[in-house]
Design an enzyme around this catalytic site. Structure first.
Site, mmCIF file in Angstrom:
data_model
loop_
_atom_site.group_PDB
_atom_site.id
_atom_site.type_symbol
_atom_site.label_atom_id
_atom_site.label_comp_id
_atom_site.label_asym_id
_atom_site.label_seq_id
_atom_site.Cartn_x
_atom_site.Cartn_y
_atom_site.Cartn_z
ATOM 1 N N THR A 61 -0.717 -5.494 -10.347
ATOM 2 C CA THR A 61 0.316 -5.092 -9.388
ATOM 3 C C THR A 61 1.626 -5.674 -9.885
ATOM 4 O O THR A 61 1.635 -6.724 -10.527
ATOM 5 C CB THR A 61 0.038 -5.654 -7.984
ATOM 6 O OG1 THR A 61 0.075 -7.068 -8.073
ATOM 7 C CG2 THR A 61 -1.310 -5.224 -7.468
ATOM 8 N N GLU A 101 -4.790 -1.975 -5.675
ATOM 9 C CA GLU A 101 -6.037 -2.630 -5.240
ATOM 10 C C GLU A 101 -7.071 -1.623 -4.732
ATOM 11 O O GLU A 101 -8.210 -1.977 -4.469
ATOM 12 C CB GLU A 101 -5.728 -3.629 -4.101
ATOM 13 C CG GLU A 101 -4.944 -4.861 -4.533
ATOM 14 C CD GLU A 101 -3.427 -4.651 -4.491
ATOM 15 O OE1 GLU A 101 -2.981 -3.494 -4.588
ATOM 16 O OE2 GLU A 101 -2.703 -5.647 -4.377
ATOM 17 N N LYS A 128 13.755 -7.551 12.169
ATOM 18 C CA LYS A 128 13.540 -8.095 13.510
ATOM 19 C C LYS A 128 14.876 -8.282 14.201
ATOM 20 O O LYS A 128 15.663 -9.138 13.827
ATOM 21 C CB LYS A 128 12.794 -9.432 13.424
ATOM 22 C CG LYS A 128 12.382 -9.926 14.789
ATOM 23 C CD LYS A 128 11.130 -10.746 14.733
ATOM 24 C CE LYS A 128 10.411 -10.692 16.075
ATOM 25 N NZ LYS A 128 9.249 -11.516 16.154
ATOM 26 N N TRP A 188 11.088 -5.059 16.718
ATOM 27 C CA TRP A 188 10.996 -4.598 15.327
ATOM 28 C C TRP A 188 11.698 -3.256 15.128
ATOM 29 O O TRP A 188 11.576 -2.356 15.944
ATOM 30 C CB TRP A 188 9.531 -4.430 14.909
ATOM 31 C CG TRP A 188 8.762 -5.708 14.878
ATOM 32 C CD1 TRP A 188 7.778 -6.076 15.737
ATOM 33 C CD2 TRP A 188 8.916 -6.780 13.952
ATOM 34 N NE1 TRP A 188 7.304 -7.335 15.411
ATOM 35 C CE2 TRP A 188 7.980 -7.776 14.316
ATOM 36 C CE3 TRP A 188 9.752 -7.014 12.853
ATOM 37 C CZ2 TRP A 188 7.858 -8.984 13.611
ATOM 38 C CZ3 TRP A 188 9.627 -8.208 12.152
ATOM 39 C CH2 TRP A 188 8.693 -9.180 12.540
#
Ligand code: ADP
Length: 538
Positions: A181, A327, A436, A441
């Site tokens: 990654t 993954e 935030k 959010w």
């Protein structure tokens, strides 16, 4: 007798052998550096992959040892995709767009024994060569430039493979490949794929409601073969026997469209950035290319804005939105309308298609928030967690990052999502990119997707900047559409149609270009650094 089936290992070898036998004439076309087309067929591919395996064995490559590549998408990369793992080795595709220190770190961490590199990419090898220790380096003569002293010609190496080679029997749980990654935080982390995972992933990708590919298709993997196994397309094309067109180093929109026309490509796959360029070219003059009437695309890697799905539809091109991760080999979810949804309103259909989609078969999913498992109500947000036969069980030789796996056996993706009652996942953000504001959010992805639907905006990235009163507020970084003026007030008016007032960006910054990661995602860390000071103390 217990009456069950043969214990037949799920390895890549039968895929290769069958393709050579059953689809000998099917073509593999590659755009070479000089733009000419290299053509051969599955029988050549099978012969050369076998020769490579033979040469690797003769060179002493042992089971589980890594062979790295620094290569474009090409016929040679495809034979290496099979020759290395079917000989018992592990194919480690290096992402050559990373910084040289990262490439060297990754090659050393994986302890790659041999390297195969395209001659046109030798400048990258030059930059890392003093930091790595490959035992032998083979150069693929893609452009035919002279091969520097000390390096070997890949073609000579291939020819050195003794005749009469037969593939070894392999354990299905042995590794066949590795990817790292890109690790925007911390060190890059390696994922080792087993043969079994790769085979099952290929079967799944082939389903008509997933990627869906048949021997009647012509597939163009635009996604680099170093990026999460080219999303499984190379293996899938060989499994089903579809013709393949490889772009080589020519990744600009005009070249890709030319190749799609010349080879009558029916399925292409790549990240949204590529499709933004292609859309622009089509908007400028769609009559330049006569594409196949069934041309469709799979788009993933970052969010596909709904406006792009609509715009491509106008050109008769269907875009299919998919989500995945290194993954996960990488396929995790993909958005297709369920039976009956055709009858929904047009807006509702686009809304579903713009979601990341339903978990594919055998990828089990859940949404987890502070209170535990969240309901699939389309509203409750939490981390997307998955498990399944092609989900990594850990990172290769790494202490760092192992906390992504929960005690009860799930992998935490780090993506914040909602799931609706139909099972469609919608990504709100990466955990670290959420904004935030005043204890609530704000989704940067929602704002970006909406902004990219405005005529004056070519690209939009939304980041959090610190704010004394609200903790954080959104800042939109915009690349203007050709010849357009970006006007903050009119963009905010436009957003107010769908968003609460407190979601609207406090400011807009117009830039020439949004910095990207090596795999085409917005590099928000760089944007945050760039703009943090300017907005500090507000
Ligand atoms: P890299 O960072 O090396 O490119 P990956 O390709 O594995 O690594 O990145 C996986 C991440 O990319 C996902 O966790 C998710 O945040 C993002 N991603 C992938 N597909 C999508 C998509 N369709 N929509 C939004 N985000 C996506």
């Amino acid at each position: 007798m217990d009456g069950t089936m043969m214990d037949f290992p799920l390895t890549l070898t039968p895929m290769l052998e069958r393709a050579g036998k059953l689809f000998p004439e099917v073509e593999i076309v590659t755009r070479l550096p000089d733009k000419s087309l290299h053509r051969h067929s599955f029988v050549d591919f099978h012969r050369r992959a076998t020769q490579l395996a033979s040469a690797l064995e003769a060179a002493g490559l042992k089971r589980g040892e890594r062979v790295a590549t620094i290569m474009w998408n090409s016929y040679a990369h495809l034979e290496i995709y099979f020759g290395v793992p079917c000989s018992g080795g592990v194919l480690h595709t290096l992402n050559f767009r990373l910084h040289e220190n990262d490439i060297a770190f990754i090659a050393n961490h994986a302890e790659d024994r041999f390297l195969i590199v395209d001659d046109v990419l030798l400048p990258i090898y030059e930059k890392i060569k003093d930091k790595v220790s490959f035992e032998r380096v083979f150069v693929v003569p893609l452009s035919g430039a002279p091969i520097p002293d000390g390096l070997e010609n890949y073609e000579d190496f291939l020819a050195s493979g003794p005749d009469g080679y037969s593939f070894p029997e392999l354990d299905e749980n042995a590794a066949c490949g590795m990817c790292y990654t890109s690790g925007t935080t911390g060190k890059p982390k390696g994922v080792a794929y087993s043969h079994r995972a790769m085979v099952l992933h290929t079967f799944c990708a082939g389903l008509p409601d997933i990627v869906g590919l048949s021997q009647c298709d012509v597939v163009l993997p635009v996604v680099p073969m170093f990026h999460a196994n080219a999303w499984g397309l190379a293996y899938l094309a060989v499994m089903v026997g579809s013709k393949i067109a490889f772009p080589g180093p020519h990744m600009d929109a005009d070249s890709l469209l030319e190749l799609c026309e010349a080879e009558q490509v029916t399925l292409a796959a790549g990240v949204p950035t590529i499709w933004i360029g292609i859309l622009q070219a089509l908007e400028n003059d769609a009559s330049r290319w006569k594409l196949h009437p069934d041309f469709r695309t799979v788009v993933g890697g970052s969010a596909l804005p709904e406006s792009m799905i609509r715009d491509f539809d106008k050109h008769g091109i269907t875009t299919i939105h998919a989500w995945g991760m290194t993954e996960l080999t990488p396929l995790g979810t993909l958005s297709r309308l369920k039976r009956g949804m055709e009858g929904m309103s047009e807006d509702a259909r686009y809304d579903v298609r713009a979601k990341q989609g339903m978990p594919v078969p055998y990828v089990e999913a859940r949404v987890v928030d502070d209170n535990g498992e969240a309901p699939w109500d389309g509203k409750s947000m939490g981390e997307f967690q998955v498990r399944g036969p092609w989900v990594a069980a850990n990172y290769y030789n790494s202490e760092e990052g192992q906390d992504k796996w929960t005690d009860d056996g799930w992998f935490g993706t780090g993506d914040v999502v909602t799931m609706d009652a139909e099972g469609y996942v919608k990504i709100t953000d990466r955990t670290k990119d959420l904004i935030k504001s005043g204890g609530e959010w704000i989704s940067s992805v929602d704002l970006e997707n909406a902004l990219m639907g405005h005529a004056s905006v070519r690209e939009a990235a939304v980041i959090a900047v610190a704010h004394e009163k609200w903790t954080e507020r959104p800042l939109a970084v915009i690349v203007a559409a050709e010849g357009a003026d970006v006007n903050a007030a009119s963009l905010n008016d436009f957003l107010s149609q769908n968003f609460a007032k407190w979601w609207l960006p406090d400011a807009y910054e117009v830039v020439e270009e949004i910095p990207r990661t090596s795999t085409g995602k917005f590099l928000k860390t760089a944007l945050r650094e760039k703009f943090a000071d300017r907005y500090a103390g507000q």
